[in-house]
Design an enzyme around this catalytic site. Structure first.
Site, PDB file in Angstrom:
ATOM      1  N   THR A   1      -1.559  18.629 -14.158  1.00 40.85           N
ATOM      2  CA  THR A   1      -2.220  17.505 -13.721  1.00 40.85           C
ATOM      3  C   THR A   1      -1.955  16.664 -14.983  1.00 40.85           C
ATOM      4  O   THR A   1      -2.770  16.373 -15.823  1.00 40.85           O
ATOM      5  CB  THR A   1      -3.543  17.802 -13.802  1.00 40.85           C
ATOM      6  OG1 THR A   1      -4.170  18.561 -14.955  1.00 40.85           O
ATOM      7  CG2 THR A   1      -3.983  18.491 -12.420  1.00 40.85           C
TER       8      THR A   1
ATOM      9  N   ARG B   1       3.199  20.699 -43.039  1.00 35.06           N
ATOM     10  CA  ARG B   1       2.435  21.870 -42.497  1.00 35.06           C
ATOM     11  C   ARG B   1       1.719  22.453 -43.493  1.00 35.06           C
ATOM     12  O   ARG B   1       1.106  23.527 -43.355  1.00 35.06           O
ATOM     13  CB  ARG B   1       3.114  22.638 -41.484  1.00 35.06           C
ATOM     14  CG  ARG B   1       3.610  22.131 -40.225  1.00 35.06           C
ATOM     15  CD  ARG B   1       2.474  21.986 -39.254  1.00 35.06           C
ATOM     16  NE  ARG B   1       2.864  21.569 -38.180  1.00 35.06           N
ATOM     17  CZ  ARG B   1       1.945  21.408 -36.997  1.00 35.06           C
ATOM     18  NH1 ARG B   1       0.873  21.881 -37.022  1.00 35.06           N
ATOM     19  NH2 ARG B   1       2.485  20.865 -35.747  1.00 35.06           N
TER      20      ARG B   1
ATOM     21  N   ALA C   1     -14.481  21.660 -25.031  1.00 32.72           N
ATOM     22  CA  ALA C   1     -13.816  22.596 -26.056  1.00 32.72           C
ATOM     23  C   ALA C   1     -12.804  22.064 -26.437  1.00 32.72           C
ATOM     24  O   ALA C   1     -12.616  22.156 -27.832  1.00 32.72           O
ATOM     25  CB  ALA C   1     -13.605  24.011 -25.419  1.00 32.72           C
TER      26      ALA C   1
ATOM     27  N   GLY D   1      -0.053  29.576 -15.353  1.00 31.27           N
ATOM     28  CA  GLY D   1      -0.089  30.664 -14.154  1.00 31.27           C
ATOM     29  C   GLY D   1       0.572  31.693 -14.251  1.00 31.27           C
ATOM     30  O   GLY D   1       0.365  32.738 -14.288  1.00 31.27           O
TER      31      GLY D   1
ATOM     32  N   GLY E   1       1.763  27.676  -8.644  1.00 33.10           N
ATOM     33  CA  GLY E   1       2.060  27.089 -10.079  1.00 33.10           C
ATOM     34  C   GLY E   1       2.434  27.961 -11.007  1.00 33.10           C
ATOM     35  O   GLY E   1       1.735  28.759 -11.367  1.00 33.10           O
TER      36      GLY E   1
ATOM     37  N   CYS F   1      -2.295  19.601 -24.077  1.00 34.67           N
ATOM     38  CA  CYS F   1      -3.767  19.702 -23.680  1.00 34.67           C
ATOM     39  C   CYS F   1      -4.442  18.703 -24.438  1.00 34.67           C
ATOM     40  O   CYS F   1      -5.253  18.022 -23.721  1.00 34.67           O
ATOM     41  CB  CYS F   1      -4.557  21.209 -23.775  1.00 34.67           C
ATOM     42  SG  CYS F   1      -3.759  22.346 -22.685  1.00 34.67           S
TER      43      CYS F   1
ATOM     44  N   ASP G   1       5.809  28.589  -6.644  1.00 35.43           N
ATOM     45  CA  ASP G   1       6.179  27.195  -6.926  1.00 35.43           C
ATOM     46  C   ASP G   1       7.061  26.686  -6.287  1.00 35.43           C
ATOM     47  O   ASP G   1       7.863  27.198  -5.692  1.00 35.43           O
ATOM     48  CB  ASP G   1       6.744  27.331  -8.536  1.00 35.43           C
ATOM     49  CG  ASP G   1       6.274  26.274  -9.271  1.00 35.43           C
ATOM     50  OD1 ASP G   1       5.709  26.247 -10.310  1.00 35.43           O
ATOM     51  OD2 ASP G   1       7.100  25.221  -8.932  1.00 35.43           O
TER      52      ASP G   1
ATOM     53  N   LEU H   1      -6.486  29.754 -22.935  1.00 37.43           N
ATOM     54  CA  LEU H   1      -5.468  30.333 -23.802  1.00 37.43           C
ATOM     55  C   LEU H   1      -4.380  29.379 -24.502  1.00 37.43           C
ATOM     56  O   LEU H   1      -4.480  28.145 -24.086  1.00 37.43           O
ATOM     57  CB  LEU H   1      -4.418  31.316 -22.912  1.00 37.43           C
ATOM     58  CG  LEU H   1      -3.603  30.665 -21.723  1.00 37.43           C
ATOM     59  CD1 LEU H   1      -2.275  29.865 -22.562  1.00 37.43           C
ATOM     60  CD2 LEU H   1      -3.011  31.554 -20.823  1.00 37.43           C
TER      61      LEU H   1
HETATM   62  C1  UDX Z   1      -4.989  24.388 -26.854  1.00 32.59           C
HETATM   63  C2  UDX Z   1      -6.385  25.259 -26.882  1.00 32.59           C
HETATM   64  O1  UDX Z   1      -6.335  25.783 -28.243  1.00 32.59           O
HETATM   65  C3  UDX Z   1      -6.298  26.235 -25.801  1.00 32.59           C
HETATM   66  O2  UDX Z   1      -7.808  26.673 -25.752  1.00 32.59           O
HETATM   67  C4  UDX Z   1      -6.251  25.372 -24.541  1.00 32.59           C
HETATM   68  O3  UDX Z   1      -6.399  26.277 -23.377  1.00 32.59           O
HETATM   69  C5  UDX Z   1      -5.027  24.623 -24.541  1.00 32.59           C
HETATM   70  O4  UDX Z   1      -5.126  23.765 -25.753  1.00 32.59           O
HETATM   71  P1  UDX Z   1      -2.471  24.839 -27.482  1.00 32.59           P
HETATM   72  O5  UDX Z   1      -2.207  23.570 -27.062  1.00 32.59           O
HETATM   73  O6  UDX Z   1      -1.660  25.946 -26.800  1.00 32.59           O
HETATM   74  O7  UDX Z   1      -3.933  25.263 -26.837  1.00 32.59           O
HETATM   75  O8  UDX Z   1      -2.450  24.928 -29.171  1.00 32.59           O
HETATM   76  P2  UDX Z   1      -3.452  25.055 -30.421  1.00 32.59           P
HETATM   77  O9  UDX Z   1      -3.160  26.295 -31.039  1.00 32.59           O
HETATM   78  O10 UDX Z   1      -4.770  24.794 -29.741  1.00 32.59           O
HETATM   79  O11 UDX Z   1      -2.785  23.691 -31.335  1.00 32.59           O
HETATM   80  C6  UDX Z   1      -2.712  22.519 -30.840  1.00 32.59           C
HETATM   81  C7  UDX Z   1      -1.951  21.511 -31.978  1.00 32.59           C
HETATM   82  O12 UDX Z   1      -2.896  21.571 -33.134  1.00 32.59           O
HETATM   83  C8  UDX Z   1      -0.674  22.188 -32.374  1.00 32.59           C
HETATM   84  O13 UDX Z   1       0.155  20.822 -32.630  1.00 32.59           O
HETATM   85  C9  UDX Z   1      -1.240  22.866 -33.801  1.00 32.59           C
HETATM   86  O14 UDX Z   1       0.033  22.916 -34.646  1.00 32.59           O
HETATM   87  C10 UDX Z   1      -2.202  22.088 -34.184  1.00 32.59           C
HETATM   88  N1  UDX Z   1      -3.120  22.343 -35.328  1.00 32.59           N
HETATM   89  C11 UDX Z   1      -3.902  23.785 -34.873  1.00 32.59           C
HETATM   90  C12 UDX Z   1      -3.166  21.990 -36.347  1.00 32.59           C
HETATM   91  O15 UDX Z   1      -2.662  20.779 -37.045  1.00 32.59           O
HETATM   92  N2  UDX Z   1      -4.119  22.454 -37.308  1.00 32.59           N
HETATM   93  C13 UDX Z   1      -4.887  23.361 -37.094  1.00 32.59           C
HETATM   94  O16 UDX Z   1      -5.710  23.974 -37.998  1.00 32.59           O
HETATM   95  C14 UDX Z   1      -4.813  24.064 -35.702  1.00 32.59           C
END
Ligand code: UDX
Length: 458
Positions: free
Chosen positions: A91, A432, A222, A16, A11, A275, A36, A162
């Protein structure tokens, strides 16, 4: 050259690719191969134009590629030659049959397990990197051991924490690395082998171990907790807008409580990304499966508030712009689900764009990294959308700007110039809260932040 260990990753996606590049970078003594089935994706990993944008990634791939990091399409050869196999295939949420729209679609994952079983000729450690429903490791063990050959497998869970846009930093300096294993002698031995890999650069006290089910569940929890903070603060924005309270002030006051902390309290048009929604729905599905309806409803509320927040944003635009958007030109500043990534999966901008089109608005979409993905997300909709990379050109002639992504560049634009080029009255909806609202108001804009009083000239 002979390597101390051969690591394979199946992957070559957002998890990955960066994870294996980091391992190869930190551990020149290991050979790391990423495979992949998507040959185009592998060709991109082998080119100067990597398939994902991630700050710092280009440099480490350049250093390690063809030294001890290899990208390949030959899964059979990869499996044969490996000691440890990371599985990070996607997934997604199931779109069909039982659990559609909620449960994880495990077809790619199961196919991978079967391929490993077919090609393996010696003992392997299998590491689940993809986020999976709890107890998936058990299913994987069953598939792997259901053949007549004598080969043994040990399955570990090592969820990835991450975040996109900071992937390399998160991998280099993780808050923690979690490794779940079976508590048998062979399980603990495999676990220690994986600990040893991370110990090349992660301090020992940050590498934590647990039983395999706790590890699988921790990842879902988490993400559910992180998303919960955003939905909590976003739910309060609606109340702020009714009461003249200011969400930035509220978030600061709340976040300074050391028991709560200040991170992930930035109000927004809604969270996106691959996620949060998927993992919460996974958790909800799991709870329902065990008959825990109240728990399922509780967590499902996080997703409901997120949907509400996006719809509320559109309705606010509609009412502010005199209850009709038909024929009006609206410029979306940003399409990525957050700044510093070109990823648009589950981006609130997709929903908002579609809703605005339903209201018969004309859209101009701008984003420094995500325009290609935006075009794919809105594929098939040809009328009333333009994609323009330059924000000045994009906003010229528009009636409103709606900030979807917190790209720093938007905070530093020449808004006087933008104001002059727009139709009047000119509106800004800052999804934002990254712009200087008072200044924009002084320039002449009608400004609608999230969770703060609007500044209007009417
Ligand atoms: C997330 C988790 O943080 C990470 O640990 C996991 O492995 C995968 O999912 P990611 O989806 O890359 O990571 O982004 P993240 O920084 O968590 O932001 C998710 C969403 O929340 C974004 O749309 C971001 O803009 C929004 N967000 C984040 C807010 O609206 N307000 C905040 O205070 C923080």
């Amino acid at each position: 050259m002979t390597f101390k260990k051969n690591i394979l990753c199946i992957g070559a996606g957002y998890v990955g690719g960066p994870t294996m590049a980091t391992i190869a970078y930190k551990c020149p003594q290991y050979k790391v191969t990423v495979v992949d089935i998507d040959s185009e994706r592998i060709a991109q990993w082998n080119s100067d134009n990597l398939p994902i944008y991630e700050p710092g990634l280009d440099e480490i791939v350049k250093t390690t590629r063809d030294r001890n990091l290899f990208f390949d399409t030959d899964i059979k050869r990869g499996v044969k030659g490996s000691d440890i196999i990371f599985v990070s295939v996607n997934t997604p949420t199931k779109t069909f049959g039982a659990g559609a729209g909620m449960a994880a679609d495990l077809q790619y994952w199961e196919k991978t397990a079967r391929q490993i079983r077919e090609y393996a000729q010696s003992h392997k450690i299998i590491v689940e990197k993809s986020t999976l429903p709890v107890k998936t490791a058990l299913a994987m063990e069953r598939i792997l051991t259901s053949s007549d050959n004598e080969i043994s497998f040990e399955v570990l869970s090592n969820p990835e924490f991450l975040a996109e846009g900071t992937a390399i930093k998160d991998l280099e300096y993780p808050d923690r690395v979690l490794i779940g294993s079976r508590e048998t002698a062979s399980g603990l031995k495999a676990r220690d082998e994986l600990v040893e890999i991370y110990a090349n650069w992660v301090p020992r006290e940050r590498i934590i171990t647990s039983n395999i089910w706790s590890s699988e569940l921790s990842k879902l929890v988490a993400n559910a907790f992180l998303a919960q903070r955003i939905s909590s603060i976003n739910s309060i924005t609606a109340l702020c807008e009714k009461t003249d309270a200011d969400i930035i002030e509220v978030a600061r006051a709340v976040g300074m409580d050391s028991r709560l902390g200040s991170k992930f309290l930035d109000a927004s048009v809604g969270f996106g990304g691959s996620c949060f929604k998927k993992d919460i729905l996974n958790l909800v599905y799991l709870c329902r499966h065990y008959g825990l309806e109240e728990v399922a409803d509780y967590w499902e509320g996080i997703v409901r508030i997120n949907d509400y927040q996006k719809e509320r944003f559109v309705l606010k635009m509609l009412s502010a712009m005199f209850n009709t958007l038909a024929g009006k030109k609206i410029c979306l500043f940003g399409f990525a689900f957050k700044a510093n990534t070109g990823d648009t999966r589950e981006s609130p901008a997709i929903f908002i764009a579609k809703r605005l089109l339903e209201e018969k608005a004309e859209l101009v979409i701008t984003d420094p990294k995500a325009l290609k993905n935006a075009m794919m997300d809105l594929y098939g909709i040809h009328e009333n959308i333009r994609y323009v990379e330059d924000p000045y050109e994009a906003s010229a002639g528009c009636d409103a700007i709606a900030v979807m992504t917190e790209w720093e560049l938007y905070a530093n634009l020449d808004f006087e110039k933008i104001y002059r080029s727009m139709g009047k009255p000119a509106f800004i909806f800052d999804g934002r809260n990254i712009l200087d609202h008072t200044r924009l108001f002084e320039i002449g804009f009608n400004v609608f932040p999230i969770g703060k009083p609007a500044l209007t000239h009417f």
